[in-house]
Motif scaffolding. Structure first.
Motif, PDB file in Angstrom:
ATOM      1  N   LYS A  60       3.500 -34.993  54.154  1.00  0.00           N
ATOM      2  CA  LYS A  60       4.423 -33.973  53.676  1.00  0.00           C
ATOM      3  C   LYS A  60       3.779 -32.601  53.606  1.00  0.00           C
ATOM      4  O   LYS A  60       2.727 -32.432  53.039  1.00  0.00           O
ATOM      5  CB  LYS A  60       4.955 -34.360  52.280  1.00  0.00           C
ATOM      6  CG  LYS A  60       5.955 -33.339  51.744  1.00  0.00           C
ATOM      7  CD  LYS A  60       6.645 -33.861  50.521  1.00  0.00           C
ATOM      8  CE  LYS A  60       7.522 -32.805  49.893  1.00  0.00           C
ATOM      9  NZ  LYS A  60       8.589 -32.341  50.752  1.00  0.00           N
ATOM     10  N   LYS A  61       4.460 -31.653  54.242  1.00  0.00           N
ATOM     11  CA  LYS A  61       4.067 -30.242  54.184  1.00  0.00           C
ATOM     12  C   LYS A  61       2.597 -29.987  54.517  1.00  0.00           C
ATOM     13  O   LYS A  61       1.861 -29.395  53.761  1.00  0.00           O
ATOM     14  CB  LYS A  61       4.414 -29.654  52.822  1.00  0.00           C
ATOM     15  CG  LYS A  61       5.883 -29.393  52.666  1.00  0.00           C
ATOM     16  CD  LYS A  61       6.161 -28.590  51.444  1.00  0.00           C
ATOM     17  CE  LYS A  61       6.430 -29.470  50.270  1.00  0.00           C
ATOM     18  NZ  LYS A  61       6.868 -28.749  49.087  1.00  0.00           N
ATOM     19  N   GLN A  62       2.164 -30.515  55.655  1.00  0.00           N
ATOM     20  CA  GLN A  62       0.803 -30.247  56.093  1.00  0.00           C
ATOM     21  C   GLN A  62       0.792 -29.025  56.988  1.00  0.00           C
ATOM     22  O   GLN A  62       1.774 -28.700  57.626  1.00  0.00           O
ATOM     23  CB  GLN A  62       0.229 -31.447  56.852  1.00  0.00           C
ATOM     24  CG  GLN A  62       0.187 -32.724  56.000  1.00  0.00           C
ATOM     25  CD  GLN A  62      -0.749 -32.581  54.827  1.00  0.00           C
ATOM     26  OE1 GLN A  62      -1.813 -31.997  54.961  1.00  0.00           O
ATOM     27  NE2 GLN A  62      -0.375 -33.111  53.691  1.00  0.00           N
ATOM     28  N   GLY A  63      -0.360 -28.375  57.068  1.00  0.00           N
ATOM     29  CA  GLY A  63      -0.413 -27.105  57.759  1.00  0.00           C
ATOM     30  C   GLY A  63      -0.666 -27.165  59.251  1.00  0.00           C
ATOM     31  O   GLY A  63      -0.240 -26.310  59.977  1.00  0.00           O
ATOM     32  N   HIS A  64      -1.359 -28.158  59.769  1.00  0.00           N
ATOM     33  CA  HIS A  64      -1.770 -28.153  61.160  1.00  0.00           C
ATOM     34  C   HIS A  64      -0.811 -28.973  61.994  1.00  0.00           C
ATOM     35  O   HIS A  64      -0.089 -29.817  61.486  1.00  0.00           O
ATOM     36  CB  HIS A  64      -3.190 -28.728  61.268  1.00  0.00           C
ATOM     37  CG  HIS A  64      -3.832 -28.442  62.587  1.00  0.00           C
ATOM     38  ND1 HIS A  64      -3.791 -29.323  63.628  1.00  0.00           N
ATOM     39  CD2 HIS A  64      -4.513 -27.356  63.035  1.00  0.00           C
ATOM     40  CE1 HIS A  64      -4.441 -28.815  64.668  1.00  0.00           C
ATOM     41  NE2 HIS A  64      -4.879 -27.619  64.326  1.00  0.00           N
ATOM     42  N   HIS A  65      -0.820 -28.748  63.292  1.00  0.00           N
ATOM     43  CA  HIS A  65       0.144 -29.420  64.150  1.00  0.00           C
ATOM     44  C   HIS A  65      -0.099 -30.918  64.266  1.00  0.00           C
ATOM     45  O   HIS A  65       0.738 -31.633  64.824  1.00  0.00           O
ATOM     46  CB  HIS A  65       0.156 -28.779  65.536  1.00  0.00           C
ATOM     47  CG  HIS A  65      -1.181 -28.722  66.207  1.00  0.00           C
ATOM     48  ND1 HIS A  65      -1.975 -27.599  66.163  1.00  0.00           N
ATOM     49  CD2 HIS A  65      -1.865 -29.649  66.913  1.00  0.00           C
ATOM     50  CE1 HIS A  65      -3.093 -27.835  66.834  1.00  0.00           C
ATOM     51  NE2 HIS A  65      -3.044 -29.053  67.288  1.00  0.00           N
ATOM     52  N   ASP A  66      -1.212 -31.419  63.784  1.00  0.00           N
ATOM     53  CA  ASP A  66      -1.441 -32.858  63.790  1.00  0.00           C
ATOM     54  C   ASP A  66      -0.716 -33.537  62.634  1.00  0.00           C
ATOM     55  O   ASP A  66      -0.658 -34.755  62.562  1.00  0.00           O
ATOM     56  CB  ASP A  66      -2.937 -33.176  63.677  1.00  0.00           C
ATOM     57  CG  ASP A  66      -3.689 -32.780  64.940  1.00  0.00           C
ATOM     58  OD1 ASP A  66      -3.052 -32.770  66.012  1.00  0.00           O
ATOM     59  OD2 ASP A  66      -4.891 -32.485  64.842  1.00  0.00           O
ATOM     60  N   MET A 106       2.553 -17.778  59.400  1.00  0.00           N
ATOM     61  CA  MET A 106       2.358 -17.373  60.786  1.00  0.00           C
ATOM     62  C   MET A 106       2.702 -18.542  61.707  1.00  0.00           C
ATOM     63  O   MET A 106       2.337 -19.688  61.426  1.00  0.00           O
ATOM     64  CB  MET A 106       0.906 -16.952  61.021  1.00  0.00           C
ATOM     65  CG  MET A 106       0.554 -15.596  60.457  1.00  0.00           C
ATOM     66  SD  MET A 106       1.247 -14.244  61.438  1.00  0.00           S
ATOM     67  CE  MET A 106       0.327 -14.432  62.971  1.00  0.00           C
ATOM     68  N   PRO A 107       3.370 -18.276  62.820  1.00  0.00           N
ATOM     69  CA  PRO A 107       3.624 -19.322  63.816  1.00  0.00           C
ATOM     70  C   PRO A 107       2.443 -19.409  64.784  1.00  0.00           C
ATOM     71  O   PRO A 107       1.537 -18.572  64.723  1.00  0.00           O
ATOM     72  CB  PRO A 107       4.867 -18.785  64.535  1.00  0.00           C
ATOM     73  CG  PRO A 107       4.656 -17.303  64.531  1.00  0.00           C
ATOM     74  CD  PRO A 107       3.976 -16.993  63.203  1.00  0.00           C
ATOM     75  N   LEU A 164       6.688 -25.802  64.524  1.00  0.00           N
ATOM     76  CA  LEU A 164       7.028 -24.984  65.681  1.00  0.00           C
ATOM     77  C   LEU A 164       6.107 -25.303  66.862  1.00  0.00           C
ATOM     78  O   LEU A 164       6.548 -25.307  68.023  1.00  0.00           O
ATOM     79  CB  LEU A 164       6.942 -23.498  65.327  1.00  0.00           C
ATOM     80  CG  LEU A 164       7.460 -22.497  66.374  1.00  0.00           C
ATOM     81  CD1 LEU A 164       8.873 -22.848  66.809  1.00  0.00           C
ATOM     82  CD2 LEU A 164       7.411 -21.076  65.812  1.00  0.00           C
ATOM     83  N   PHE A 165       4.851 -25.599  66.567  1.00  0.00           N
ATOM     84  CA  PHE A 165       3.927 -25.985  67.626  1.00  0.00           C
ATOM     85  C   PHE A 165       4.424 -27.240  68.326  1.00  0.00           C
ATOM     86  O   PHE A 165       4.386 -27.354  69.555  1.00  0.00           O
ATOM     87  CB  PHE A 165       2.517 -26.219  67.055  1.00  0.00           C
ATOM     88  CG  PHE A 165       1.473 -26.513  68.100  1.00  0.00           C
ATOM     89  CD1 PHE A 165       0.811 -25.483  68.751  1.00  0.00           C
ATOM     90  CD2 PHE A 165       1.149 -27.814  68.447  1.00  0.00           C
ATOM     91  CE1 PHE A 165      -0.151 -25.745  69.727  1.00  0.00           C
ATOM     92  CE2 PHE A 165       0.195 -28.098  69.411  1.00  0.00           C
ATOM     93  CZ  PHE A 165      -0.465 -27.052  70.052  1.00  0.00           C
ATOM     94  N   ASP A 166       4.923 -28.193  67.546  1.00  0.00           N
ATOM     95  CA  ASP A 166       5.440 -29.426  68.127  1.00  0.00           C
ATOM     96  C   ASP A 166       6.682 -29.146  68.973  1.00  0.00           C
ATOM     97  O   ASP A 166       6.859 -29.737  70.041  1.00  0.00           O
ATOM     98  CB  ASP A 166       5.770 -30.439  67.033  1.00  0.00           C
ATOM     99  CG  ASP A 166       5.997 -31.840  67.594  1.00  0.00           C
ATOM    100  OD1 ASP A 166       5.045 -32.406  68.169  1.00  0.00           O
ATOM    101  OD2 ASP A 166       7.126 -32.353  67.484  1.00  0.00           O
ATOM    102  N   MET A 167       7.532 -28.234  68.517  1.00  0.00           N
ATOM    103  CA  MET A 167       8.702 -27.847  69.308  1.00  0.00           C
ATOM    104  C   MET A 167       8.266 -27.257  70.653  1.00  0.00           C
ATOM    105  O   MET A 167       8.889 -27.503  71.686  1.00  0.00           O
ATOM    106  CB  MET A 167       9.549 -26.827  68.548  1.00  0.00           C
ATOM    107  CG  MET A 167      10.255 -27.381  67.335  1.00  0.00           C
ATOM    108  SD  MET A 167      11.159 -26.103  66.398  1.00  0.00           S
ATOM    109  CE  MET A 167      12.544 -25.780  67.496  1.00  0.00           C
TER     110      MET A 167
END
Length: 409
Positions: free
Chosen positions: A59-65, A274-275, A334-337
């Motif tokens: 839940k609510k993690q910062g990195h794209h992993d 930041m995206p 957004l990175f995953d998108m």
């Protein structure tokens, strides 16, 4: 305009910004074109459809992993809990303030507004349709569209003011130099405009109404991308700063702005993180090499800023007792998108829909030199910098379910 907002002739730095845009236009027009379509797309059903989301790993993690799966969309509104939505920031949340100032950073001409309303009209929103704050205002039960504070036609009504406005200005940033380079409204001037707004609300509806807005309204802030993409990388205006130093500079200015907003009475503040700015089409083109990969330098600074903002938010909460401040981390989602667009109902995430999709944004995305892609709903990005209405709707579902509900409950 008053309020310290600079208008009139462009500064030397503003002319430098124009020069950069001209260079980008030359690059864009030299790129081979794509099959294009200039008619309007039908986004109503597509933008409202639910899409497959990535599996949740926390839940609510910062990195794209570490991604967060949005909860099912709900239809409840929060009219009683949230009297107004008040917004500050850049082009992601600017509904047309730049229309009223002297800058070339505008979007009040076709094909912007390609899918906006029944008449497909450009409003100054840097998108083919609605932008994030429109969707948030709708989810909060306030109104379908969040207007620009400097809206000129039609003029703002009492209801507009009492339910919230946006002070955002496309091209601005936390770094004061960013607004100067683009001749747009700085974050400091947006805060001054907010003080003017408070006086208007008090005059229209009294102290009790103003107190209600300050204590229960949602105050959203979205900025920083133009600092990194334009000021630091494209224009090299902070070339003496290392990545870490520039990230620290942005966090410092952001913290000062947020402290000013909280000191002005705001109690519920949401900051968009930041995206992965290095993966937007224009930055892939400028800094991603022949393969147009994501720019690691852009993303490195973005992640540094996000880490610093996390610490700043905790400090602000400690200083302003009773205030709710949340950093809405969109980086990983957004990175995953961007990396697997098909999981969200898109076919293309490395090019924008406007023109070649590689460079066109603002004045470079226009009805004279830029045609529109065949089906806008296939694209994650509308121009080379800004997502489509469909992408914004999906992203707002994510931030609303995972952050905003927590802020307003």
């Amino acid at each position: 305009m008053g309020m310290g907002v600079r208008r009139g002739t462009a500064t030397m730095q503003g002319r430098s910004f124009i020069f950069v845009l001209v260079v980008l236009l030359a690059v864009a027009t030299g790129v081979s074109g794509r099959t294009t379509y200039t008619g309007s797309s039908n986004t109503a059903s597509a933008s409202g459809a639910r899409v497959t989301t990535p599996p949740a790993t926390g839940k609510k993690q910062g990195h794209h992993d570490h991604l967060v799966k949005p909860k099912p969309q709900t239809k409840e509104t929060n009219t009683k809990q949230v009297p107004a939505l008040v917004v500050f920031g850049d082009s992601i949340v600017d509904p047309g303030n730049n229309n009223a100032i002297h800058t070339i950073i505008k979007a009040n001409f076709p094909p912007y507004g390609h899918d906006f309303g029944a008449d497909h009209r450009p409003t100054g929103r840097f998108c083919n349709g609605r932008i994030p704050t429109d969707f948030i205002a709708s989810k909060l039960g306030l109104k379908q569209l969040l207007p620009a504070y400097l809206q000129q036609s039609p003029n703002l009504t009492t209801h507009d003011l009492l339910t919230g406005v946006s002070f955002a200005s496309g091209g601005t940033g936390y770094d004061p130099l960013t607004a100067q380079l683009a001749s747009v409204i700085s974050m400091t001037d947006q805060l001054r405009m907010f003080h003017e707004y408070k006086a208007k609300v008090r005059a229209l509806a009294g102290d009790a109404a103003l107190s209600e807005i300050l204590s229960k309204g949602v105050f959203a802030v979205c900025a920083g991308s133009d600092d990194v993409a334009n000021t630091y990388f494209t224009m090299r205006a902070r070339s003496s700063y290392s990545h870490a130093d520039y990230a620290s500079l942005i966090v410092s200015h952001a913290g000062a702005f947020l402290d000013g907003l909280l000191s002005a009475g705001a109690k519920r503040v949401a900051i968009i993180s930041m995206p992965p700015i290095g993966c937007v089409p224009s930055q892939r083109t400028l800094s991603g090499g022949m393969a147009r990969d994501c720019s690691s330098g852009h993303n490195e600074i973005a992640e540094m800023i996000n880490a610093g903002m996390g610490t700043t938010v905790e400090s602000l909460k400690a200083k302003h007792q009773g205030a709710r401040v949340v950093l809405m981390d969109i980086y990983g989602y957004l990175f995953d998108m961007m990396m697997r667009p098909e999981g969200y109902g898109f076919k293309e995430s490395t090019l924008g829909c406007c023109g070649t999709g590689m460079m066109e944004v603002s004045v470079l995305c226009n009805g004279v030199t830029s045609a529109v892609c065949g089906d806008v709903t296939d694209y994650l990005f509308w121009d080379s910098y800004h997502p489509t209405e469909k992408a914004y709707r999906i992203l707002v579902d994510f931030v609303y379910d995972n952050y905003l509900k927590e802020l307003i409950d």
